[in-house]
Structure formats: C-alpha cells, structure tokens
Enzyme design. Structure first.
Site, PDB file in Angstrom:
ATOM      1  N   GLN B 254       0.821  -1.198   0.000  1.00 44.68           N
ATOM      2  CA  GLN B 254       0.000   0.000   0.000  1.00 44.68           C
ATOM      3  C   GLN B 254       0.858   1.252   0.000  1.00 44.68           C
ATOM      4  OE1 GLN B 254      -3.259  -0.382  -0.386  1.00 44.68           O
ATOM      5  NE2 GLN B 254      -3.122   1.780  -0.837  1.00 44.68           N
ATOM      6  N   HIS B 257       2.175   3.028  -3.122  1.00 41.46           N
ATOM      7  CA  HIS B 257       1.200   3.558  -4.068  1.00 41.46           C
ATOM      8  C   HIS B 257       1.433   5.029  -4.376  1.00 41.46           C
ATOM      9  CE1 HIS B 257      -2.402   2.942  -6.329  1.00 41.46           C
ATOM     10  NE2 HIS B 257      -2.484   1.720  -5.858  1.00 41.46           N
ATOM     11  N   GLU B 324     -10.212   1.646   3.023  1.00 35.21           N
ATOM     12  CA  GLU B 324     -10.498   1.166   1.676  1.00 35.21           C
ATOM     13  C   GLU B 324     -10.283  -0.353   1.620  1.00 35.21           C
ATOM     14  OE1 GLU B 324      -7.624   2.706  -1.028  1.00 35.21           O
ATOM     15  OE2 GLU B 324      -8.780   2.220  -2.817  1.00 35.21           O
ATOM     16  N   HIS B 325      -9.111  -0.797   2.099  1.00 34.94           N
ATOM     17  CA  HIS B 325      -8.792  -2.230   2.143  1.00 34.94           C
ATOM     18  C   HIS B 325      -8.606  -2.650   3.599  1.00 34.94           C
ATOM     19  CE1 HIS B 325      -6.896  -0.530  -1.553  1.00 34.94           C
ATOM     20  NE2 HIS B 325      -7.530  -1.532  -2.129  1.00 34.94           N
ATOM     21  N   ASP B 358      -6.510  -6.556  -5.820  1.00 34.99           N
ATOM     22  CA  ASP B 358      -6.160  -5.455  -6.727  1.00 34.99           C
ATOM     23  C   ASP B 358      -6.127  -5.923  -8.170  1.00 34.99           C
ATOM     24  OD1 ASP B 358      -5.873  -3.614  -4.741  1.00 34.99           O
ATOM     25  OD2 ASP B 358      -3.693  -3.767  -4.594  1.00 34.99           O
ATOM     26  N   HIS B 417     -52.283  19.350  -6.427  1.00 34.29           N
ATOM     27  CA  HIS B 417     -52.027  17.910  -6.269  1.00 34.29           C
ATOM     28  C   HIS B 417     -53.327  17.192  -5.888  1.00 34.29           C
ATOM     29  CE1 HIS B 417     -47.757  18.945  -6.232  1.00 34.29           C
ATOM     30  NE2 HIS B 417     -47.433  17.669  -6.124  1.00 34.29           N
TER      31      HIS B 417
END
Lengths: 428, 428
Positions: B254, B257, B324-325, B358, B417
């Site tokens: 990670q 990245h 996220e993960h 991934d 209405h």
C-alpha cells in the site's frame, strides 16, 4: 407556455438549458458557513441560527424536547392516513432489500459481498410554509427498512421556534427521537462535521433550497448525500384517450410546486394539442391565489406542450428530458413501457396521477431531477446500506493464480504489490 | 512511522484529519477549465491540451485510430493473463446484477422497479508512469455486465502522444473502440458537456489526480460520477498467527502507491508490535529505488502501528478508520467478520493479500477511500444502471385509497395535487 410542433433534439435541449440557473452568487456564503461550522462548532452554528432562522434558538434549544412532542396535536384522520401510507411504502421498499451473497470456487476460495446498513443518517426536511411530512416519510421508510440505527431529522423552526405538528407526529409514529430545529447550510454543516451539541451523521438525504443543495454538494465526499435536487418536473405523454381534464390537472399539480417547476405534455393527438392550453388556463384560474400565482409563473416559463405525429418520437423526447416524473396517459401504457429509458418514476394509465405516487402508493418520491435520471435513481433502500466485498483466497487458488497477479503488478510497475504475492509463494 | 498503544478514538481521528489536504489552490483553475470547455467546446479543449498534456495533440487527433490499435504489441502472456482475470471479474460482478421486480396488490394495482443500463459511460484511466490497465478492467467489466451500450475510455497521452499498449490491448480484448487521448480536468469537462468532437457521456468513473478529482466533484449532478477518490489506504488486523514477512510486505504494497497512501497495522500481539517496524524497514530497503522513495515518505507520514489488548477494540479502530482495504490476518478470520462495519473490501486469511484483490480475484478494486466506506461502496454493476419506479394504480385501489392522497396534499397545502385526484374521483 411554450408550444412546439415536432421539435428536434436541439430544440428540446435548448429549452432545458435555459432552466439551469447558476447558483454561484451564494456559493461563497455557503462555503464560509461550512468552513466555520466545521472549525468552530457550536459557536459558529449559533451565530448562523441567529442570522438565518426565523426564530433564533440557541444551540441548547435545538433538539425537540419531550414536552414539545407531548404537545403535538393533529387532525384525527392524520394518524390513520399516515399509518396506512407507511405500510404501503414499507411493502414496496422491503422488496428493494439486498441480501449478502457469496460463492465458492472449485479451488476452495470464498468470494462475496456483505450488505451492512449505514450507522447514521440525517434527514433534511425543508421548512417554509409547507410542512413536508410526506418527504420525511419517503426518506425515513427506506432508512428504517435498511436497518439504519440512528436516524436524525433536521428541519428549520417557524417564527415561534416550533416545528410543524405534522412533521413531529410522523416522527413519533416512526419512532424518530433525535430532531433538530435547524435548516439551511449550517444544518448540513453541523450534521456533516458535528459540533459540541450535534453528533455527525454518515449520510444526509432529503431535498432543500439553494443553500441546502449547494451545501450538500460541498460536503459530498466527507459525508454521503442522496443527490443534488433541483426543481421538480413532470412529462406527460398522452394519445388523447384520457380526458383533457386529467391531463390539465396533472400538468398543474407539478406547476404549483415552485416557480421553476417544469410541466411538459407531449401528445400525438391534434385535439389535445389544440385544446389543452385552454383547459389548463381554466383549471389554473380556479386554483387558490397563492398556488395559482406559483403555477402561473412556472407555466409561463417552463410549461411546454409538444405535438409529434409519432408515439415513439414522444418517448425519444421524454428520454432526452429524462423527467423526474413521467405519466404515460395512453390507451395501453404497458405496451410502450419498454420505450422508457430515462425517468425517475413512471405513472401508467388513467388513475395513476403523480399525486398517487407523491403521497405514498409505494415507490419513493425523492427522485432525480434536472436530467439526472440519465444516470441516477430515486431514493432506495440501497442508498442506506454499504456493500463490503469479502475475499478469502484458498491455498489452492493462490498456487494456481497468484502468478497472474504478481505479473500484472510488475507490468504496472508496482514491485511491492508483486512481492506481497511472492513472499507467500516462497512460503509454500 | 507512528506507533500507538491502546489509542482512543480521538487519537485515531486526529491522525486521520491530518491527512485531509485542502485542494483549494487548484479549484479556481479547475472551475475555469470546466466553464470554458462547456461554453467554448473544442476551441477551449485544444488550448488545454496544449497547456496540460505531455504531447499537444489537436482535437482531430484525440481519438485513438485503427492504425494505432493495429500497432499495439505486448508480452505474449499479457493477453492470456488479462483474459483469465476478465473471466474471474465477470464471475463476481455477474452476481451483482439486479433484476426488475414488480408485484400486484389485491386491488389490482401494479407496482415495480425497472432496471435499465446507463446509455453511456466514460472511464477515466490515469496516465503518468504507471499504465493503470487494471483500473480500466475494474471500471469496464461492471459496465459491460450492466449492459452499457457506449463505453468511452479517456487517458492522457505520453511524451510521444501515445497511450500505453497495455491499456490499448485491454480495450481491444474488451471490445472498447472509443478511446480519447486526453486527461485532467479538461477531459472530464469534455466528457461531461461534450464538444464538437467529443460526444458527452451520462456518467464518469475511475480515479485520477487532484485536477480530475476536483473536476469530477464540480461536474457531479450534471453527469453522474462514481466517487471522489482520495489516496489509497490499508488496515491490517493481525493476531500474530500470520508470518511477519507477510504483514510487512502487505504494509508496503500500500505504501508504495503514493506519498499520501496510508498503511495501518493493528495488532493484539506484543511480538508483532515490537518486531514489525524492523521487518518493514528491511523490506523497504530491498525495494527498487523509485518505489522505495514513495514508500518511505508515506510510511514516515502515514504508516501507523497500533497495539491493543483486545481484538474487538482492533475492529472498533478499524471501523473508525473505515479503510479502503482491510486485511484480517488472524487465525480464524470468518469468526470475526461480523465485527466489520466500515470497509471497502475485506481480505481474509493467510493467502489473501490485497494484491490478489487489486489484480482481479473477483471483487472490484475501485473502492471508497478517506473514510467514505462509512457511507459508500466499491464500484458495482449497480453503478451502471438506473432503477425506474413503475406504478399502475387500479380503479379499485384508486377508489379505496385516493382520498388519503388528496388529504395529504391538502395538509401540505398543495391544492393542485389534491385536484388531480379529485378530478378522477369525480369521473367515477
């Protein structure tokens, strides 16, 4: 009113563009409100309550008290009516409930998706003259069906610092107890970031005016939002088989909403095309003054009557408009349902006026506006859940497939991604 | 690296806040780009291509030509690898497919929801040094499974005006033919509003840098977007039953990245807590220079190692982070799955490193970042369809229930209405 014969796509798009108004004048104000409430909490919130609300409550008085709830009094048939509608809404929304799924591979891996309700949601109920208790119903029911634990309601107080008894009664019936008396951009900011007295929520739903809409757009990403709601709209496709009175009444039921509301009739009937403007005018004149004024302005600006020879072309035009509400008032509406590509909610046949859906036949009335039905849907149970992916990769599948993943990682240049695979391969 | 023993919620939240960077400096530039491309079309687009792209193509050269496609050459095993992965991704995503539903009431009404694929979607594939073909796969497969007819790809060209052969080969395998060589905010603007040469799309998906992210936020509402993607992150919960080498490798997968990537390890093992920083350092030093540099910076800023006595508390912290993960590297991961409330994608057990997900074990890798897993989900088939509500109210149900709706309309003050109901009641 705008009258068109066999318009081209460009004619329609030009009309729609005219309706998109820039809200940029208030953007800087809204940004400032959000920034200050986020950074300063209650201090800024209280300042904005004084500045923007009709009644300047202090932050300590924001929550509706048990006493206030006890005082609520409404018509006897209100409770009965609302309870029936809640059941009908639940009946529909329960069918939207997603279930977690998983499957296993031949190699023994487990792959799936876990449905988890959001922990907390804020419902914004617009204030002003209209007590939008129906919108509260539409926002709360799917949240309840989804299983959201904490459902918060926020709505601006009136001149006396009170909330409409209709809204409070609906909260009571639904068991909602955390109700804040605040509206506008500061309410959105407080719910998004929290203050000393307001606990933040994970997502905010419900329509509002320009301040609220802009605030929702700005906080989007930090919290979830349902959509960027614009003014309301209806498109009615009719072949002349349904009484003109019905068409005119439905046209105006949208037009009375606000001055930017849009009502479009697309017809393949020359008779409808010729006579409808007159019938609308008649109906319009018979409305009570305030509604009439609003409907007059929106009809004059965004009331559109279109003639086309061809029913298929009528649907092409409607798909281009991507209306929030689409009434198909034709002889055999189910036979043309497949033509509908872009619309929020579709109403078929003689007895299905939009009001039926607005007030709870089943589907939600919080719907995509301003052409966003091209890419989004009405409020659904799914908007109140998260879907979490779950992977358990087996040793066997890892042996067989992991080399693909380390290769791909290296093609993308992510060496450490590849090594996370390698270190496991080496251990086998 | 940040080392914490038994942190409180506030400790964790403070850390997370530090990561939220204001992108406001570029906001004015991005606004201008969007406005000009929207108003001036190709003329503005071409200006921005010259100003921002590495190779200044004219609008006429934007589309990847058949000749360019014919020239593409990649490693032999690339095609084979990608084809297997596409099958696995399809296997998973097909299970997300929603079906239209309807039911009928005792009174003869028809209520339902119609699932309709979006007509057109744009996939943004980031450029730069990394050819993100895996992201293209992750965005395209659910769109294809959903049945989207027009799938457009846009990605910035390199110094020679070319697109990575990996990306073009994936397009070829997937049958995608409308590929634009443009990136940045101007690409988002062109796809949102269209120009003379670029036909607009209904929704834009895929991650990008700060210009793209901000542009997506600004066009949101006019077109659909998937999410506001921030820098990537992983949280690893481990009890010490999985080799330290695995944990360290996943931590770095990670961290490599980008400089804002965040890797968090939460452990109940004192041994892991004490030894892990050293093992990470070892692994880090062995990485190739460029990846090492990035991983060093993100590890130093946002690498976090947390000790807690209690596995339940480990999950509380993880839910607060809403990563996220989430890797659950414990002895019996399924037994603690119910503790997961907020996460994009969960990876269970010894052989399920994030890289497996991934690169295509099945679930999508376009996932909610920056705590947005509290309220949103990874990219799914559902993001490429609309759900249109359908109501056909029967005469019998209308007789029975319409009085509820006219009442409610009048309680809200919407006379027109109510009249749309009344006019039909009177005709009965």
């Amino acid at each position: 009113m705008i009258i068109m014969r066999n318009p081209t796509d460009e004619d329609i798009l030009k009309l729609l563009e005219r309706r998109m108004k820039a809200a940029s004048e208030v953007e800087e104000i809204v940004k400032e409100i959000i920034k200050r409430v986020k950074n300063e909490g209650d201090r800024a919130l209280e300042e904005y309550l004084k500045r923007f609300e009709k009644y300047p409550l202090s932050v300590r008085e924001l929550l509706v008290s048990e006493e206030e709830m006890a005082e609520v009094s409404v018509e006897k048939d209100f409770i009965e009516t609302v309870k029936i509608v809640i059941e009908d809404l639940k009946e529909f929304h329960q069918r939207q409930k997603e279930t977690s799924f998983f499957f296993t591979t031949d190699g023994g891996s487990f792959l799936g998706e876990m449905v988890v309700p959001l922990e907390s949601v804020g419902i914004y109920v617009p204030g002003g003259k209209v007590p939008y208790f129906s919108t509260l119903l539409m926002c709360a029911v799917p949240a309840i069906v989804a299983g959201v634990e904490r459902i918060v309601v926020t709505t601006p107080p009136d001149e006396k610092g009170k909330v409409s008894p209709y809204i409070l009664k609906v909260c009571e019936i639904l068991g909602l107890k955390e109700i804040y008396k605040m509206g506008g951009a500061h309410a959105i900011a407080a719910l998004s970031y929290g203050t000393e007295t307001v606990k933040p929520v994970d997502k905010i739903v419900g329509p509002g005016g320009v301040f609220v809409t802009l605030a929702k757009k700005l906080v989007y990403g930090d919290v979830g939002i349902d959509s960027i709601a614009g003014p309301s709209e209806i498109t009615i496709i009719t072949d002349g088989s349904i009484p003109l009175d019905f068409v005119a009444a439905d046209f105006l039921s949208q037009a009375e909403h606000d001055e930017n509301a849009m009502s479009v009739v697309i017809t393949t009937s020359k008779e409808v095309f010729e006579k409808l403007p007159g019938v609308i005018e008649e109906h319009l004149q018979s409305l009570p003054e305030e509604r009439r004024k609003t409907a007059e302005i929106s009809t004059s600006n965004f009331g559109i009557i279109v003639f086309t020879d061809d029913l298929k072309r009528a649907f092409e035009i409607s798909n281009l408009i991507a209306p929030e509400h689409l009434e198909i008032l034709v002889e055999k509406p189910f036979e043309v349902l497949s033509y509908v590509k872009n619309a929020g909610s579709v109403f078929l046949g003689r007895y299905t006026c939009e009001s039926v859906g607005d007030y709870g036949a089943g589907p939600n009335h919080v719907l995509p506006t301003f052409r966003s039905a091209r890419f989004s849907s009405g409020l659904r149970v799914s908007d109140f859940t998260k879907k979490i992916f779950v992977t358990h990769f087996s040793e066997e599948d890892f042996k067989k497939k992991s080399v693909l993943y380390s290769r791909m990682a290296r093609w993308e240049g992510f060496e450490a991604h590849a090594r996370a695979v390698d270190v496991r391969r080496e251990s086998l």
